[in-house]
Design an enzyme around this catalytic site. Structure first.
Site, PDB file in Angstrom:
ATOM      1  N   ASP A 116       0.850  -1.233   0.320  1.00  0.00           N
ATOM      2  CA  ASP A 116       0.236  -0.148  -0.012  1.00  0.00           C
ATOM      3  C   ASP A 116       1.047   1.071  -0.195  1.00  0.00           C
ATOM      4  O   ASP A 116       0.534   2.514   0.245  1.00  0.00           O
ATOM      5  CB  ASP A 116      -0.848  -0.090   1.153  1.00  0.00           C
ATOM      6  CG  ASP A 116      -0.196   0.094   2.806  1.00  0.00           C
ATOM      7  OD1 ASP A 116       1.615  -0.366   2.493  1.00  0.00           O
ATOM      8  OD2 ASP A 116      -1.155   0.060   3.171  1.00  0.00           O
ATOM      9  N   GLY A 117       1.810   1.175  -0.297  1.00  0.00           N
ATOM     10  CA  GLY A 117       3.235   2.379  -0.965  1.00  0.00           C
ATOM     11  C   GLY A 117       3.767   2.420   1.101  1.00  0.00           C
ATOM     12  O   GLY A 117       4.218   4.233   1.462  1.00  0.00           O
ATOM     13  N   GLU A 118       3.099   1.951   2.641  1.00  0.00           N
ATOM     14  CA  GLU A 118       3.789   2.427   3.493  1.00  0.00           C
ATOM     15  C   GLU A 118       5.485   1.925   3.381  1.00  0.00           C
ATOM     16  O   GLU A 118       5.463   0.860   3.044  1.00  0.00           O
ATOM     17  CB  GLU A 118       2.966   1.434   4.853  1.00  0.00           C
ATOM     18  CG  GLU A 118       1.805   2.125   5.391  1.00  0.00           C
ATOM     19  CD  GLU A 118       1.125   1.713   5.964  1.00  0.00           C
ATOM     20  OE1 GLU A 118       1.375   1.049   6.641  1.00  0.00           O
ATOM     21  OE2 GLU A 118      -0.032   1.433   6.242  1.00  0.00           O
ATOM     22  N   HIS A 128      18.517  27.448   1.006  1.00  0.00           N
ATOM     23  CA  HIS A 128      17.251  28.273   0.931  1.00  0.00           C
ATOM     24  C   HIS A 128      17.761  29.865   1.681  1.00  0.00           C
ATOM     25  O   HIS A 128      17.796  30.984   0.583  1.00  0.00           O
ATOM     26  CB  HIS A 128      15.732  28.057  -0.182  1.00  0.00           C
ATOM     27  CG  HIS A 128      15.910  28.914  -0.706  1.00  0.00           C
ATOM     28  ND1 HIS A 128      16.064  29.279  -2.010  1.00  0.00           N
ATOM     29  CD2 HIS A 128      14.413  30.200  -0.182  1.00  0.00           C
ATOM     30  CE1 HIS A 128      15.201  30.651  -2.089  1.00  0.00           C
ATOM     31  NE2 HIS A 128      14.509  30.758  -1.733  1.00  0.00           N
ATOM     32  N   LYS A 162      14.430  40.663 -12.396  1.00  0.00           N
ATOM     33  CA  LYS A 162      14.033  39.688 -13.223  1.00  0.00           C
ATOM     34  C   LYS A 162      12.109  39.577 -13.270  1.00  0.00           C
ATOM     35  O   LYS A 162      12.244  40.425 -12.114  1.00  0.00           O
ATOM     36  CB  LYS A 162      14.592  38.274 -12.765  1.00  0.00           C
ATOM     37  CG  LYS A 162      13.525  37.592 -11.151  1.00  0.00           C
ATOM     38  CD  LYS A 162      14.070  36.067 -11.042  1.00  0.00           C
ATOM     39  CE  LYS A 162      13.793  35.926  -9.867  1.00  0.00           C
ATOM     40  NZ  LYS A 162      13.847  34.337 -10.034  1.00  0.00           N
ATOM     41  N   ASP A 187      23.813  30.629  -8.230  1.00  0.00           N
ATOM     42  CA  ASP A 187      22.536  30.592  -7.750  1.00  0.00           C
ATOM     43  C   ASP A 187      23.043  29.245  -6.479  1.00  0.00           C
ATOM     44  O   ASP A 187      23.168  28.394  -6.264  1.00  0.00           O
ATOM     45  CB  ASP A 187      20.941  30.894  -8.438  1.00  0.00           C
ATOM     46  CG  ASP A 187      19.841  31.100  -7.653  1.00  0.00           C
ATOM     47  OD1 ASP A 187      19.792  31.367  -6.630  1.00  0.00           O
ATOM     48  OD2 ASP A 187      18.791  30.964  -8.139  1.00  0.00           O
TER      49      ASP A 187
END
Length: 309
Positions: free
Chosen positions: A34-36, A127, A192, A218
């Site tokens: 189930d993706g767990e 960031h 920008k 960046d």
């Protein structure tokens, strides 16, 4: 001291372990139908310093949840301390309320990591450096600058007198200034205008760039739109060779094509995420930086020199 590798970037974890002269701990990371996510540590870690290497790059939610589960497994196995090694910290751009009724997800993620049982975080080029303050645990914030500056000097043949370091937007000026100081080069800024999430228009260049080589810097790129738009206007303003540098190249096939078709000669980045590759993309290894930081943390030594910008 044991190193656990998540599934986000196993190669980087292997490189760090090789630098430290050790191997990755035996850990099973699997998924139920189930993706767990299922995690089992297959060796004794009681009282050990556990370093879990897991950048929260795409698929971001999956990799973040996997990190939290690995932390919980280590905590319940009586690890002495748990250090999350996150070369790329996902959700870092959602660090403030810039619109009505939006979350500050970077703070939420910091809370989740602390609540799971992490004692310390090691990351690189957030960031916004202020995100360190979202954590109530120690954060070691490393920089890719020494690796990238060395490559520029040794491999690209740049000359500080004929080089200009360019920030592709106003927000990156502080970072660009640190690079310009390290390279003894001039500084310029590209103004920008963001048209949409995937389209950016560069409108003006602030600074003298004509007849010079340019290095656009960046913290990260996903679509390549900002870098390519900035490179185009720099070329129109008389720049000769144009290099770009990002700490985290979280790019897909469309971004790789965009960069390849642009006037950017080389996109210099790190291997902080597995997506950092392409025709005009040069990933530099940060395994020595993280390996040395982990060694010093384990030995109780100062890591201050690794913060040098």
């Amino acid at each position: 001291m044991k190193i656990i590798a998540g599934s986000a970037h196993n190669q980087l974890a292997e490189d760090i372990a090789t630098h430290l002269g050790t191997t990755i701990a035996d850990v099973t990371v699997d998924a139920f139908p189930d993706g767990e996510t299922f995690v089992q540590i297959n060796e004794n870690v009681r009282g050990e310093d556990i370093f879990i290497v897991q950048p929260t790059c795409p698929p971001t939610n999956h990799n973040l949840m996997e990190l939290l589960i690995m932390v919980d497994a280590a905590r319940r196995a009586s690890a002495g301390s748990i250090i999350a090694v996150m070369p790329f910290f996902g959700y870092a751009r959602q660090d403030r309320k810039d619109k009505s009724r939006v979350p500050i997800t970077a703070k939420l993620v910091a809370n989740l990591i602390s609540a799971a049982g992490v004692d310390r975080v090691v990351t690189m080029d957030l960031h916004a450096a202020q995100i360190q303050g979202f954590f109530d645990i120690p954060v070691d914030h490393l920089y890719a600058r020494p690796v990238m500056v060395k490559y520029l000097k040794d491999q690209c043949g740049v000359d500080g007198e004929n080089l200009v370091v360019v920030s592709p937007d106003v927000g990156g000026v502080k970072n660009a200034r640190a690079y310009s100081d390290a390279l003894n080069a001039d500084l310029a800024i590209v103004a920008k205008h963001r048209v949409s999430a995937t389209k950016v228009e560069a409108t003006n260049v602030i600074g003298e760039v004509e007849g010079k080589d340019a290095f656009l810097i960046d913290d990260m790129t996903e679509t390549g739109g900002t870098l390519c738009a900035a490179a185009k206007i720099l070329k129109e303003n008389g720049c000769k060779r144009i290099f770009a540098g990002v700490s985290h190249a979280v790019i897909g096939d469309e971004a790789r094509r965009k960069i390849e078709d642009s006037v950017i000669e080389d996109l210099i980045t790190t291997n902080s995420v597995p997506q950092a590759y392409g025709e005009n993309v040069t990933p530099l290894s940060i395994a020595p930086i993280f390996g040395e930081a982990m060694r010093r943390i384990h030995n109780g030594e100062s890591v201050t020199s690794l913060f040098d910008m």
